[in-house]
Design a protein around this motif. Structure first.
Motif, PDB file in Angstrom:
ATOM      1  N   VAL A 225       9.273  -7.468  -2.862  1.00 53.81           N
ATOM      2  CA  VAL A 225       7.636  -7.167  -2.576  1.00 53.81           C
ATOM      3  C   VAL A 225       7.776  -5.681  -3.138  1.00 53.81           C
ATOM      4  N   GLY A 226       6.673  -4.779  -3.165  1.00 52.37           N
ATOM      5  CA  GLY A 226       6.557  -3.798  -3.565  1.00 52.37           C
ATOM      6  C   GLY A 226       6.415  -2.644  -2.333  1.00 52.37           C
ATOM      7  N   PHE A 281       4.472   6.935  -6.577  1.00 52.23           N
ATOM      8  CA  PHE A 281       5.505   6.372  -6.997  1.00 52.23           C
ATOM      9  C   PHE A 281       5.395   4.823  -6.656  1.00 52.23           C
ATOM     10  N   ALA A 282       6.213   3.995  -7.303  1.00 46.19           N
ATOM     11  CA  ALA A 282       5.957   2.533  -7.066  1.00 46.19           C
ATOM     12  C   ALA A 282       7.525   1.859  -7.214  1.00 46.19           C
ATOM     13  N   GLU A 287      13.622  -6.339  -1.133  1.00 50.27           N
ATOM     14  CA  GLU A 287      13.744  -7.028  -0.165  1.00 50.27           C
ATOM     15  C   GLU A 287      13.353  -6.364   1.026  1.00 50.27           C
ATOM     16  N   PRO A 288      12.443  -7.293   1.782  1.00 52.85           N
ATOM     17  CA  PRO A 288      11.924  -6.902   3.032  1.00 52.85           C
ATOM     18  C   PRO A 288      13.151  -6.711   4.113  1.00 52.85           C
ATOM     19  N   GLY A 289      13.280  -5.753   4.815  1.00 49.73           N
ATOM     20  CA  GLY A 289      14.266  -5.359   6.032  1.00 49.73           C
ATOM     21  C   GLY A 289      14.308  -3.939   6.001  1.00 49.73           C
ATOM     22  N   GLN A 312       7.376  -8.009   5.367  1.00 50.04           N
ATOM     23  CA  GLN A 312       7.290  -9.150   4.359  1.00 50.04           C
ATOM     24  C   GLN A 312       6.296  -9.005   3.085  1.00 50.04           C
ATOM     25  N   ASN A 313       5.354  -8.511   3.437  1.00 54.30           N
ATOM     26  CA  ASN A 313       4.206  -8.546   2.666  1.00 54.30           C
ATOM     27  C   ASN A 313       4.310  -7.061   1.630  1.00 54.30           C
ATOM     28  N   GLY A 314       5.344  -6.367   2.090  1.00 60.25           N
ATOM     29  CA  GLY A 314       5.497  -5.037   1.252  1.00 60.25           C
ATOM     30  C   GLY A 314       4.682  -3.872   1.793  1.00 60.25           C
TER      31      GLY A 314
END
Length: 322
Positions: A225-226, A281-282, A287-289, A312-314
């Protein structure tokens, strides 16, 4: 010799000299001698024999000794036809002695110079599998890590040292996406694969039993995710040129702390970028967590968050104040 001087005191190897303040001292000769109890650093050898699971000698296998807490201080030797070895010129108090060869793996901890030991190799145990992308195609040259659950639960200096040196359960897939880990100790593990471009995957926990191979592990990568945002100062002015990094938490606060105390060349970030002219910044494919988030700039005090959660959705529009 000119000048008048008197040695006043000798302490901790230093001599204090008083001069008359008139004439220069020339051609002074200083002779250093070692105290009777001078160098107390233990030096010597560790001798022993390597045998396999059937108690037969193991010839021509490499034996390594690493100093506890100091991984760069080490010694090594190969066994002879009788499995005998001698590790020489050992200069610290204790060593971990290890063997990792085709016939198995073994070792002893906290061995002092002057000791004689026998290392019995555990039967070799193989863990293997394949990494594929979301379409089921093999992924070559993908980093794969075998993660011990025991090391996840508590800080292990040896594991930390091996991690810094690029050792300790790290591998890459071949051209067919296959990977393997040899001489795996008995215990509980997961396997994790991560590709910067294609995503990540991790197995559930599985148990390795000594002498029983674990094959056929299948890891299918999924995209991350971002995480994006903006860095500002306390007045709300955007700051460009800020280095922003994310690294997935080791699950052990001591391990995270130690890794960030290391020089930059040893620090491993999962993602890094620099803010643009508008302070934005991006980071992609995250990885989610729970992660360790950091933002640093030479003109400001750094920001660091060890419990930075990526959902989970960034995460978007995250504001950082330096």
């Amino acid at each position: 010799m000119e000048g008048l001087f008197n040695p006043l005191e000798k302490k901790d190897g230093q001599v204090t000299i008083e001069v008359d303040g008139v004439k220069d001292l020339e051609n002074i000769e200083i002779i250093l001698t070692k105290d009777a109890e001078g160098d107390k650093t233990p030096q010597g050898t560790i001798q022993g024999q390597v045998i396999n699971a059937s108690n037969a000698p193991v010839p021509n296998v490499l034996v390594k000794a690493s100093a506890i807490m100091m991984p760069m201080i080490a010694g090594e030797a190969r066994t002879d036809e009788k499995g005998e070895f001698t590790l020489k010129d050992l200069k610290v108090a204790q060593y971990d002695v290890t063997v990792d060869g085709d016939q198995g793996k073994g070792g002893q901890k906290n061995v002092a110079p002057g000791s004689r030991i026998t290392i019995r190799l555990a039967p070799p145990t193989l863990v293997s599998g394949q990494v594929v992308d979301r379409d089921g195609q093999a992924v070559a040259d993908c980093p794969v890590k075998l993660k011990s659950q025991a090391e996840e639960k508590e800080f292990d200096m040896g594991a930390f040292q091996r991690s810094l040196m690029g050792m300790g359960g790290n591998n890459k897939t071949d051209e067919f996406g296959h990977f393997e880990f040899k001489n795996v100790d008995a215990g509980d593990y997961t396997i994790k694969a991560k590709s910067p471009a294609l995503g990540f995957a991790e197995t559930t926990v599985f148990t390795v039993v000594e002498g029983r191979d674990q094959t056929g592990h299948h890891l299918k990568l999924k995209g991350g995710v971002g995480v994006s945002g903006k860095v500002e100062d306390s007045a709300g002015t955007a700051i460009s040129g800020v280095k922003v990094t994310l690294s997935l938490s080791e699950g052990n606060s001591m391990m995270d702390q130690m890794s960030k105390m290391m020089p930059a060349m040893f620090q491993k970030n999962d993602a890094a970028t620099t803010t643009d002219a508008e302070g934005r910044f991006a980071l992609t494919n995250i990885e989610p967590g729970i992660h360790v988030f950091s933002a640093s700039h030479s003109g400001y005090a750094p920001v660091r968050d060890q419990g930075f959660e990526v959902p989970q959705n960034g995460l978007a529009n995250y504001r950082v104040v330096l």
